[in-house]
Write an enzyme that holds these catalytic residues in place. Structure first.
Site, short mmCIF file in Angstrom:
data_model
loop_
_atom_site.label_atom_id
_atom_site.label_comp_id
_atom_site.label_asym_id
_atom_site.label_seq_id
_atom_site.Cartn_x
_atom_site.Cartn_y
_atom_site.Cartn_z
CB SER A 59 111.07 -3.00 18.41
OG SER A 59 111.15 -1.65 18.82
CE1 TYR A 70 110.29 -4.24 23.75
CE2 TYR A 70 111.35 -2.30 22.83
CZ TYR A 70 110.33 -3.23 22.80
OH TYR A 70 109.37 -3.16 21.82
#
Length: 248
Positions: free
Chosen positions: A143, A156
């Site tokens: 990501s 995250y």
């Protein structure tokens, strides 16, 4: 561009979003597609649709990537059906953004289990076979949060940095082998992931952050993955970062 027709690809997290879009793309290009996810009804419905639309063979195998046994069984069943695994798309992931002060430890653990251990279990289950056969391509979905950290993304981002680090290590270890490794880092994508955020403070922050930005479509990521997969054997696309254009 190299054809992937007849190649066998496992896609984790295939029940929606990026995983579903990748499944559609690879099936349309003639690959044998193995859909892996926990939601059996979703992947079976998708498998029926793909088999009706394309000439590719499609399997749906219910899989929890946090279970090493599940992932090993997934690969075993794929080999029984198709002989070998040519492509692994480590796509399954969760994005449970929260502020550290709110102490959502269970969600931290879930992200570590899915986003890191799930990827490792996939690598563990396919890499020896790929090396033995002398062919293979592993695609890890990280990501933009694996490149940057924002308030509420600490855990995250830590998991997605870990995926990038794993990909970089694999690239170096496998550089002299026929197995290729690609790390894909999407920015904001129109998927169901933001709806899983339960921290109400972050929900408001997330909306503000995306103001004026049109998220990418899952198909945009699928096209980038296909680009990496379809390169000639002497080309190894190690890193792709995909961001939406700011419309503000």
């Amino acid at each position: 561009m190299k054809s992937i027709k007849g190649k066998t690809a496992i896609i984790t997290g295939a029940s929606s979003g990026i995983g579903e879009a990748v499944a559609r793309k690879l099936a349309s290009e003639g690959a044998n597609v193995v859909l892996a996810a926990r939601r059996e009804d979703k992947i079976r419905e998708l498998a029926d649709e793909l088999k009706g639309s394309y000439s590719a063979e499609v399997l749906a195998i219910t899989t929890d990537v946090t279970s090493k046994q599940d992932v090993e069984d997934l690969v075993k069943q794929t080999k029984e059906a198709f002989g070998q695994v040519d492509i692994l798309i480590n796509n399954a992931g969760v994005m449970l953004l929260s502020f550290l002060k709110n102490d959502m430890v269970d969600q931290w653990e879930q992200m570590v289990d899915v986003n890191i251990k799930g990827v490792l279990f996939g690598v563990h289950s396919v890499l020896p076979g790929m090396l033995e056969k002398g062919t293979g391509h592993i695609v890890n979905i990280s990501s933009v949060a694996g490149h940057e950290v924002m308030p509420s993304s600490a855990v995250y981002s830590a998991t997605k940095y870990a995926v990038r680090a794993l990909s970089m290590g694999m690239e170096k270890e496998l550089a002299d082998t026929p197995v290729r490794v690609t790390n894909i880092s999407p920015g904001a994508v129109e998927t169901e992931l933001p709806s899983h955020i339960t921290d109400e403070e972050v929900q408001d922050l997330f909306k503000d952050m995306l103001s004026g930005v049109k998220p990418l479509d899952s198909v945009d990521i699928a096209e980038a993955i296909y680009y990496a997969l379809s390169q000639p054997d002497h080309v190894d696309v190690n890193e792709v970062i995909i961001r939406p254009v700011n419309q503000g």
